[in-house]
Write an enzyme that holds these catalytic residues in place. Structure first.
Site, PDB file in Angstrom:
ATOM      1  N   HIS A   1     105.632  86.397 -41.671  1.00  0.00           N
ATOM      2  CA  HIS A   1     106.063  85.986 -40.346  1.00  0.00           C
ATOM      3  C   HIS A   1     107.316  86.737 -39.902  1.00  0.00           C
ATOM      4  O   HIS A   1     107.430  87.136 -38.746  1.00  0.00           O
ATOM      5  CB  HIS A   1     106.337  84.478 -40.332  1.00  0.00           C
TER       6      HIS A   1
ATOM      7  N   HIS B   1     102.189  80.283 -32.531  1.00  0.00           N
ATOM      8  CA  HIS B   1     102.577  79.085 -33.285  1.00  0.00           C
ATOM      9  C   HIS B   1     101.301  78.365 -33.698  1.00  0.00           C
ATOM     10  O   HIS B   1     101.032  77.242 -33.283  1.00  0.00           O
ATOM     11  CB  HIS B   1     103.492  78.185 -32.448  1.00  0.00           C
TER      12      HIS B   1
END
Length: 965
Positions: A225, A301
Site C-alpha cells: 500500500h 479503500h
C-alpha cells in the site's frame, strides 16, 4: 450516574423497514416485519447528572419533539419487550459522541462520557435460526459492533486503562524461515520471506533484535500500500501472441512505463509544459491559471469497505481529501469523484461465501459513507460511475478522488532540519491499526473477525475544522511542509517527511482518545483527521494560538534533524532507532515472473439473439448502464457554487452526463472537466486493449463536454488479483505497457496513481479474484465554461452526426452480456487517428457548432442516441447506418451495438453542416439522422427497414427501473 436516553420515531419507522427488508432479502422470505416490531436510537450518558439535567439536555439538543418521543431512565432498567441493542465496540471511533460532548460543554451540562446505541424490539419466542440471522447478518456488523440482548448493564462508560510501559523486542536473529513467517503472519505485517530475511540480517549486523516498534515501522513502510513494491519492482515478463514470444526485463516497471511516458511528454512540451508536480507528492499538480494550480488524486479503500462499507468508504473519501490538503503547502478541495465496483445487488443471498456481506448492503453502506463525508465537509461530488460484476462479490472496489486548488506561490514545500514535527487534528486511538498491511493482503472468510481493527470511522466535521485551520496557517506562512496522516499513521507520515533528514519523536506527546495505548499503537494507528506539519520553532506559538482559536488540537511530537535516523522515545525510553536509508531503500530486490499469452477465444453466438429493440432495452436496464440517480441524488453537487455541468443533465435533469465541469474560481469562466474510464470485461480478452479503451473513454468524456484534449492529465488506479500468479502479474504488465503507449500517443501525461493488489478472497473451498481493473481518471482544462455542451438533445429539426470508425468489436460488450455471448474482439483505439478526432471535436464544440455531444461507450450507438433522446425529451430518426465509417463490412447489429472507441454523436443545426464538414475534413464523420418532436426513437437498417422503434418513455423506464430504490 449513568443514564439511558431512548428516542423513537413518532411516525414512519424507517430503520425498522430497512432491517425488515434486509432480513427478507437474506432469507428469501417476507417475515422481517413479524420479527422486528420497532426500532429506536439512543445515548448512554455518564456524569454528575440529575434527571432534570438529562431532560433539559434532551429537549435542547438530542430530541426533535415534532417527530420523536424520548424515554429517560437509569442505565440497566428492565425493558418492556425483548430487545437487541447494538453498540460500537470499545475503541471504535464514534463522531456523534464527540459532537454530543462538545454540545454538553457548551450548554454547561455535566456530561463526562457518551456512547450511542441502536435498539430493535422483537416479538416473543423468536425462533433461534431467525434470531441468529437477525443478529449476525442484519442488525450489526461484527467487525465494529456488538449486540446486547436484554437491558444494558455497566458501571462506567470510560474506555481504556492506564498503560504500563514495557519495551518489547522481537527475537528475529535466531529464527528460521518458518519462524520468520510466523512473526509476519501473527503480527499482520504482510512481509514476504525475502523481506523478513533482510530484516533479520540487518539486525544481526547490529548485534541486536528489533523492537516491536521498529519492526512495525519497517512493515508499514515496505507494505504494498505504501511502497508499491510490485509496480516499482523488477519483473521478468514474457508475452506470447500468435506463437511469437517477447521477453522484457523491467528494473522498475512503473518508472519504465507510466513515469517514462509522462517524462517524454513533458520533454516534448518544453517551455509549454503545464505539469507542475507529478508522482512526487500526495497528488499530481498541473497549471490552471495565473493565480492557481490544480491538483488531483484518486485513492482506493477496498478492503475496509468490504469489512465495514460505511466506515471504509467514509474514511476513503476523508483520506483522499487529506491527500489534496497535504499536497504542496496545502490544496483547497473543490470537488470529489467516486467510482464503485460491486457485485449485482440481486445476487442470491444463499450463494454468499462465508464472511462476505451481501452486495446490496455493501452498496448502501458505501454510498452513505461517501455521501456523509463529502456533504458534511461542503465539497461537491460531481463525477463518478458504478460498475457491477459478480467477481466483485467479496472484494468491492471503492475509488474516491478529490480535486484541489493551490495558489501558485504555495506550490513548493521543504522539510528543514530543526523544524518541529507538529500533529494537527484528531486524537489517536486504536482505530486503523495495521490498515496499511491489511490492505496489502487478500481477504479470507476470517477477515471480518481478525481485521476489524483495520477499519476506521471518520468524522467529517473534525476534518472540516482541520481543513479551515490548515488553509489559514498556509496563507500565514506558519509551516514549511505538510502531509496527511493516512496509511501507517505517524510511521508513514513522519517517516516520509523525514526520509532525507532524520527525525526524533517523543510519543508521549501525542494526544490520545483514551488511556491504554502502547507506544507502538500510538506510532502506527491510522486514526483519521490528522495532518503532520513541519514548523519552524519561531512559528509554533502563532500556529498553536490559531489552532486553539479554531478548537483544533495541535501538539509538538518532536523535531526533524539531520541524523539520517528515525528515533522514537516514550517518556525518555528509546523504543526505536532505525536508519532512514534502510527504512526507505533497504527492501530487498525481488525479481517477479510475469507471463501473458493471448487467449484463443472465438466469439460464440447466442442460440437466438434478442431483437434490436429488446436488446437496446436490456442494455439500458443492465446494472452497469442503468441510471445511477439513486446514488447521485444523495450527493450535494452544488455546494461551493462552481459546478457548471452536473452529473445529471437534460430537460428534467436526469440524463447521464459524460463528465463534470467545474469553475472553481467564482467570477472566472476558466474551468476543469473531470471524467473517467473503466472497462474490466475487455481485460478478460486483452488487458492492453482494456487499458487503451479506458484511457480513450476518460479522454472522450472530458472532450465531449468541452475539455481541451491537449491539456488533459490522467491518473491510474490499478486494482488486481493475486499478483504472485505469473499470469495475473503478466496482465498487469501488459496493462502498464498500454498505459505508456496510449499516453504517449494522446499526449496525456499521468500525474498521479495508486494500486491495490491481491484483491482475492479465499475460503476452504472457494476462491474469487476480481477482474483486472484499471480506472483512468481525467482532468482537462476548459478555457471558457460558457462554451461547454451537454449530452441531451436540444430541439427538433437538427442533424445528428457520428464521429469515428465503427469496427466489429463486440468482445466484452454489453450486447454480448445481455445475449449471453462470449469471446470476440474487444475495442481498441487507433492511436494515430484518435488524437485528431479529439482535436476536431474540441474545435467543433468551442466554435459553437455543436448543440449536444455524447460519447459512445457501453452499448454503442443505439444506447448513446437513446440516452440523448430521453435526456432531452426530443425524439430521433436514425436513418444513416449505411453512411457511417466502418472497418470492413459490418452487420447492422454490429453498427448498433459495437463499443468501438473514439466515437461521438453530435447534434447540430442544419446550417452548421458546411462548417462541421470543414472541421472534420479527412476524418470519419457522417450524418446519421435528425431530431424530431415525436417522443420516440427509430433506427433504420442499412436497407431502410426499422430495426428499432420505441417510445422514449419506454426506453427511459427501462434505464431508470433497476436502481429506482
Amino acid at each position: 450516574m449513568l443514564w439511558e436516553v431512548e428516542i423513537r420515531p413518532l411516525g414512519r419507522d424507517a430503520e425498522r423497514e430497512r432491517v425488515c427488508d434486509e432480513f427478507d432479502l437474506l432469507t428469501h422470505g417476507t417475515r422481517g416485519g413479524d420479527l422486528v416490531s420497532a426500532s429506536s436510537r439512543g445515548y448512554l450518558l455518564e456524569g454528575n447528572l440529575a434527571a432534570p439535567d438529562v431532560a433539559r439536555f434532551c429537549n435542547e439538543l438530542l430530541v426533535d419533539p415534532l417527530v420523536e418521543s424520548v424515554k429517560i431512565s437509569p442505565l440497566g432498567t428492565v425493558l418492556d419487550h425483548p430487545a437487541f441493542t447494538v453498540l460500537l465496540k470499545p475503541g471504535v471511533m464514534d463522531p456523534v459522541t464527540e459532537s454530543v460532548l462538545k454540545a454538553a460543554n457548551d450548554l454547561n451540562v455535566p456530561v463526562s462520557q457518551v456512547r450511542t446505541f441502536r435498539r430493535y424490539f422483537s416479538h416473543e419466542n423468536l425462533p433461534s435460526q431467525d434470531c441468529d440471522t437477525l443478529v449476525r447478518k442484519v442488525l450489526a456488523n461484527d467487525a465494529i459492533e456488538q449486540v446486547v440482548i436484554g437491558p444494558l448493564k455497566s458501571d462506567h462508560l470510560a474506555l481504556g486503562q492506564p498503560y504500563t510501559f514495557k519495551l518489547i523486542t522481537v527475537p528475529l536473529r535466531s529464527l528460521d524461515d518458518a519462524g520468520l513467517m510466523k512473526v509476519s503472519k501473527d503480527g499482520q505485517l504482510a512481509l514476504t520471506i525475502e523481506e523478513m530475511r533482510t530484516i533479520r540480517q540487518h539486525f544481526q549486523e547490529q548485534d541486536r533484535d528489533p523492537t516491536d516498534c521498529e519492526l512495525e515501522s519497517i512493515a508499514q513502510t515496505w507494505s504494498e500500500h505504501c511502497s508499491h513494491k510490485t509496480l516499482k519492482g523488477q519483473i521478468a515478463y514474457s508475452e506470447t501472441i500468435d506463437g511469437r514470444t517477447r521477453t522484457t526485463h523491467y528494473k522498475n516497471m512503473l518508472k519504465e512505463t507510466i513515469f517514462a511516458a509522462t517524462q517524454t511528454i513533458r520533454q516534448r512540451l518544453g517551455a509549454d509544459d503545464w505539469c507542475v508536480s507529478v508522482f512526487s507528492d500526495n497528488a499530481g499538480v498541473v497549471k490552471f491559471d495565473e493565480q492557481f494550480h490544480v491538483c488531483f488524486k484518486v485513492e482506493t479503500h477496498n478492503r475496509p469497505s468490504a469489512i465495514e462499507p460505511y466506515g471504509g468508504a467514509n474514511t476513503g473519501l476523508g483520506g483522499v481529501i487529506r491527500d489534496v490538503l497535504g499536497t504542496a503547502l496545502g490544496g483547497k478541495p473543490i470537488c470529489n469523484t467516486d467510482v464503485f465496483c460491486f457485485a449485482p445487488p440481486d445476487f442470491p443471498p444463499e450463494e454468499l461465501p462465508p464472511g462476505v456481506l451481501h452486495p446490496r448492503r455493501v452498496m448502501h453502506g458505501v454510498v452513505a459513507g461517501v455521501r456523509d463525508y463529502g456533504n458534511r465537509m461542503g465539497i461537491p461530488t460531481v463525477n463518478g460511475s458504478v460498475y457491477f460484476e459478480e467477481r466483485y462479490l467479496a472484494n468491492p472496489l471503492v475509488f474516491c478522488g478529490t480535486v484541489g486548488l493551490i495558489p501558485v506561490d504555495k506550490a513548493d514545500k521543504e522539510v528543514r532540519a530543526g523544524d518541529l514535527i507538529v500533529a494537527v487534528g484528531g486524537r489517536t486511538g486504536r482505530d486503523g491499526i495495521h490498515g496499511a498491511t491489511f490492505s496489502s493482503e487478500g481477504l479470507t472468510e476470517q477477515s471480518e473477525k481478525i481485521s476489524g481493527g483495520a477499519v476506521q470511522i471518520g468524522n467529517a466535521i473534525a476534518e472540516k475544522k482541520v481543513l479551515d485551520v490548515i488553509l489559514q496557517a498556509r496563507d500565514w506562512g506558519l509551516y514549511t511542509a505538510i502531509t496527511d496522516c493516512g496509511a501507517g499513521g505517524f510511521s508513514s507520515a513522519v517517516g516520509e517527511m523525514g526520509a532525507d533528514l532524520g527525525a526524533r519523536v517523543e510519543l508521549e506527546n501525542c494526544p490520545l482518545k483514551y488511556e491504554g495505548l502502547s507506544y507502538t499503537e500510538i506510532w502506527i494507528s491510522e486514526s483519521q483527521e490528522r495532518m503532520v506539519l513541519s514548523v519552524a520553532p519561531e512559528k509554533w506559538e502563532q500556529l498553536r494560538k490559531l489552532c486553539e482559536a479554531e478548537n483544533v488540537e495541535a501538539a509538538v511530537l518532536g523535531t526533524f534533524e539531520a541524523t539520517g535516523r528515525l528515533k522514537l522515545t516514550y517518556h525518555g525510553q528509546q523504543v526505536a532507532d532505525v536508519s532512514m536509508q534502510f527504512l526507505h531503500d533497504g527492501r530487498p530486490e525481488i525479481v517477479r515472473s510475469a507471463e501473458w499469452t493471448k487467449p484463443t477465444v472465438a466469439a460464440t453466438s447466442p442460440p437466438k439473439p434478442l431483437a434490436p429493440t429488446d436488446a437496446l432495452k436490456a442494455i439500458l436496464g443492465s446494472f452497469s448502464v442503468c441510471s445511477k440517480e439513486w446514488v447521485i441524488r444523495q450527493y450535494d453537487h452544488e455546494v461551493q457554487g462552481g459546478s457548471v455541468i452536473k452529473p445529471l443533465v437534460g430537460v428534467v435533469e436526469d440524463g447521464p452526463s459524460d463528465a463534470a465541469v467545474v469553475a472553481p474560481v467564482l467570477g472566472s469562466t476558466t474551468g476543469i472537466a473531470v471524467g473517467n474510464g473503466l472497462n474490466p470485461r475487455y481485460a478478460d480478452l486483452d488487458p492492453w486493449a482494456a487499458a487503451a479503451a479506458a484511457i480513450d473513454e476518460a479522454v472522450r468524456n472530458v472532450v465531449a463536454v468541452g475539455g481541451d484534449p491537449t491539456r488533459t492529465a490522467i491518473l491510474d488506479n490499478f486494482c488486481w488479483g493475486n499478483i504472485t500468479d505469473p499470469q495475473m502479474l503478466g496482465a498487469l504488465v501488459r496493462t502498464s505497457e498500454a498505459c505508456r503507449d496510449v499516453a504517449l500517443a494522446y499526449g496525456t501525461p499521468f500525474i498521479s496513481g495508486k494500486d491495490s493488489l491481491n484483491n482475492e478472497y479465499r475460503s476452504a473451498n472457494r476462491k474469487i479474484s476480481i477482474p483486472h481493473t484499471l480506472l483512468i481518471s481525467s482532468l482537462a482544462h476548459v478555457t471558457d465554461v460558457t462554451r461547454c455542451v451537454t449530452m441531451d438533445l436540444k430541439e427538433a429539426g437538427n442533424d445528428l452526426y457520428l464521429v469515428g470508425v465503427t469496427k466489429d468489436e463486440l468482445g466484452g460488450s454489453h450486447y454480448h452480456v445481455v445475449n449471453g455471448a462470449t469471446g470476440g474482439r474487444p475495442p481498441c483505439p487507433d492511436l494515430t487517428q484518435a488524437p485528431k478526432l479529439f482535436a476536431a471535436v474540441h474545435r467543433a464544440i468551442t466554435s459553437g457548432l455543436v448543440r449536444a455531444c455524447h460519447d459512445l461507450s457501453e452499448g454503442g450507438l443505439a444506447v448513446a442516441v437513446a440516452e440523448m433522446a430521453f435526456a432531452g425529451g426530443i425524439g430521433a430518426d436514425v436513418t444513416g447506418l449505411a453512411a457511417i465509417s466502418t472497418e470492413g463490412e459490418l452487420s447492422d447489429g454490429v453498427k448498433l451495438f459495437s463499443e468501438s472507441t473514439t466515437r461521438f454523436v453530435l447534434e447540430a443545426k442544419p446550417g452548421s453542416a458546411a462548417d462541421l464538414k470543414a472541421v472534420f475534413d479527412g476524418l470519419p464523420f457522417a450524418k446519421i439522422g435528425t431530431t424530431v418532436a415525436d417522443q420516440r426513437l427509430r433506427i433504420a437498417s442499412s436497407a431502410g427497414e426499422w430495426l428499432v422503434w420505441a417510445k422514449l418513455s419506454e426506453l427511459k423506464d427501462a434505464w431508470q427501473k433497476p436502481l429506482r430504490w
